[in-house]
Design an enzyme around this catalytic site. Structure first.
Site, mmCIF file in Angstrom:
data_model
loop_
_atom_site.group_PDB
_atom_site.id
_atom_site.type_symbol
_atom_site.label_atom_id
_atom_site.label_comp_id
_atom_site.label_asym_id
_atom_site.label_seq_id
_atom_site.Cartn_x
_atom_site.Cartn_y
_atom_site.Cartn_z
ATOM 1 N N ASP A 252 3.305 6.348 -37.309
ATOM 2 C CA ASP A 252 3.248 5.464 -36.808
ATOM 3 C C ASP A 252 4.844 5.490 -36.031
ATOM 4 O O ASP A 252 4.928 4.210 -35.450
ATOM 5 C CB ASP A 252 3.128 4.733 -37.589
ATOM 6 C CG ASP A 252 1.513 4.379 -37.968
ATOM 7 O OD1 ASP A 252 1.175 5.625 -37.364
ATOM 8 O OD2 ASP A 252 0.941 3.830 -39.091
ATOM 9 N N LYS A 386 -10.640 -0.908 -35.512
ATOM 10 C CA LYS A 386 -10.142 0.735 -35.410
ATOM 11 C C LYS A 386 -11.268 1.296 -34.754
ATOM 12 O O LYS A 386 -12.075 1.670 -35.173
ATOM 13 C CB LYS A 386 -10.108 1.400 -36.253
ATOM 14 C CG LYS A 386 -9.437 0.496 -37.452
ATOM 15 C CD LYS A 386 -9.037 2.406 -38.677
ATOM 16 C CE LYS A 386 -7.477 1.684 -39.480
ATOM 17 N NZ LYS A 386 -7.205 2.620 -40.872
#
Length: 475
Positions: A252, A386
């Site tokens: 990330d 998500k």
């Protein structure tokens, strides 16, 4: 058929006359171009073609990209994917052929778009999002979209949403707000990843990530600057303590120094914050990702440490004490997945303490039934949204409404397998989620989302509202 009969049948004479009159009124210097554009706008847009292909996500793993064609243009979208799929979320369709991409290929999902989905959607109005999404859901017939693939369906759904916005000639975030029947939108507080661990990094840190939230910024643009500066101060802090090799990053974009405890990470982040001069304007968020180190009913914080696994087991009560201690010492305002995805007892008790926002990620998997249970049992007070866990734009809107009706916070989230598609930035603004999590302020697939929010704020001008101190619903 004669020319006159053709003109009469399609009422072209009247339409051309209207276009010419409009060009005269506008006093355009290029009447041909003006009339062409006017005529194009006069024709309702329909989906004419849907074409999918296999591309690579940010981890080098295949995912689905879709080009959806209308007579207004071509609209592209791609599906993100996570490290693993849960039992309660929509399912990515993978080929399973170990000879190609280690079994992770998506050629079957691509074929499903190019054959079945394309055939079903051609001729449909792209502004009718719910009908498009329902058509794909009906075509799939499975509970978790496993027949056609959630990766196939989501990419098409997002592309259709972009086409719908173009047809209505409004920004994407405005179109999303209208689909959700929302009358206002805001710029979300970004949750920047600074330190990565867990499955996202190769260090010994069991917890997934440490993030910062610039809730004290006055505008989103300022929040982005604060996040970037803090990130680079942290790089200097880590270099001083661990050398340049400590500045390697995780999936990330967060730094992954060789630390093994949450406390070590908090010390580094706190020092970086202090160096920025923004201490009073920054809060801290932690994604524990406890499911990944839960063994039975206990939590092994040394699970990634060689020759030490099993030496640092914690009970649920021990973890609560740890969180209470850390929240008292550091400005932590949000904790994601503090317990295993099935440890409803401890997450419910921890939420009742009202120490901070408690975000359900693995606990909820953006699943309406799991959200409903959590609302009824007061198991957490925020949803980690998500989009690929849900599967269509229509269902995304519904689960956000479900969370907001419960007065929960909503964190629009990226996945570890990302693409350059910035859709979730517009989504977070259109649904006024007030929080967005897109990774570190580095790496193209992460900053694509943060940069799109800059453009939206610029476009809104004086009407732009940054969530700031209102990042979390008040009681």
């Amino acid at each position: 058929m004669s020319v006159q009969e053709y003109l009469d049948k399609h009422m072209l004479s009247r339409k051309i006359e209207d276009a010419v009159n409009a060009a005269v009124r506008a006093k355009t210097s290029d009447p041909v171009l003006f009339i062409s554009n006017h005529m194009r706008k006069a024709v309702p847009s329909v989906i004419t073609k849907v074409k999918a292909r296999q591309i690579l996500d940010s981890r080098g793993i295949p995912t689905v990209e879709v080009d959806l064609h209308t007579n207004k243009g071509v609209f592209r979208a791609s599906a993100p994917s996570g490290e693993s799929t849960g039992l309660y979320e929509a399912v990515d369709l993978r080929d399973g052929d170990k000879a190609a991409y280690l079994g992770n290929g998506v050629t079957k999902a691509v074929m499903n778009v190019n054959e079945q989905i394309s055939e079903a959607l051609i001729g449909m109005d792209p502004t009718l999002q719910s009908q498009i999404d329902q058509a794909m859901t009906d075509l799939d017939k499975s509970e978790k979209k496993g027949e056609l693939g959630a990766n196939a369906i989501l990419a098409v759904s997002i592309a259709a949403c972009k086409a719908g916005a173009a047809e209505r000639e409004v920004p994407l975030y405005k179109h999303i707000a209208d689909l959700a029947e929302r009358t206002h939108f805001n710029l979300p507080v970004p949750s920047f990843t600074l330190i990565s661990g867990g499955k996202h990094a190769g260090n010994n840190l069991a917890i997934q990530e440490i993030m910062i939230l610039p809730i004290g910024a006055n505008r989103y643009e300022e929040a982005l600057q604060i996040g970037s500066e803090t990130y680079h101060h942290l790089k200097a802090v880590i270099t001083e303590r661990y050398g340049p090799q400590g500045c390697n990053v995780g999936e990330d974009g967060g730094f992954a120094p060789n630390i093994s405890t949450l406390k070590e990470g908090m010390v580094l982040v706190k020092e970086a914050i202090d160096r920025t001069g923004y201490s009073e304007r920054i809060k801290i968020s932690v994604n524990v990702g406890a499911t990944n180190f839960c063994i039975g009913t206990k939590y092994d914080l040394d699970i990634k440490t060689p020759n030490k696994s099993g030496q640092n087991f914690k009970t649920g009560e021990d973890m609560i004490d740890l969180y209470k201690e850390l929240c008292a010492e550091y400005p932590i305002v949000s904790i994601e997945d503090p317990f295993d995805k099935e440890d409803w007892e401890h997450v419910k008790y921890f939420s009742s303490l009202d120490i901070c926002q408690v975000v359900g990620g693995d606990l909820l998997m953006s699943n309406p039934k799991r959200i409903d249970r959590a609302v009824r049992e007061s198991s957490c007070n925020a949803l980690l949204l998500k989009v690929n866990q849900v599967g269509t734009v229509t269902e995304i809107i519904e689960v956000v409404k479900q969370a907001k009706d419960a007065q929960w916070g909503v964190v629009t989230s990226h996945r570890c397998g990302e693409t350059e598609d910035s859709f979730i930035a517009d989504l977070s603004v259109g649904l006024a989620t007030s929080q967005i999590k897109a990774g570190a302020p580095c790496r193209g697939e992460r900053v694509a989302k943060y940069n799109q929010l800059l453009r939206i704020e610029e476009e809104l001008g004086d009407q732009a509202v940054y969530a700031g101190e209102d990042w979390r619903p008040s009681k």
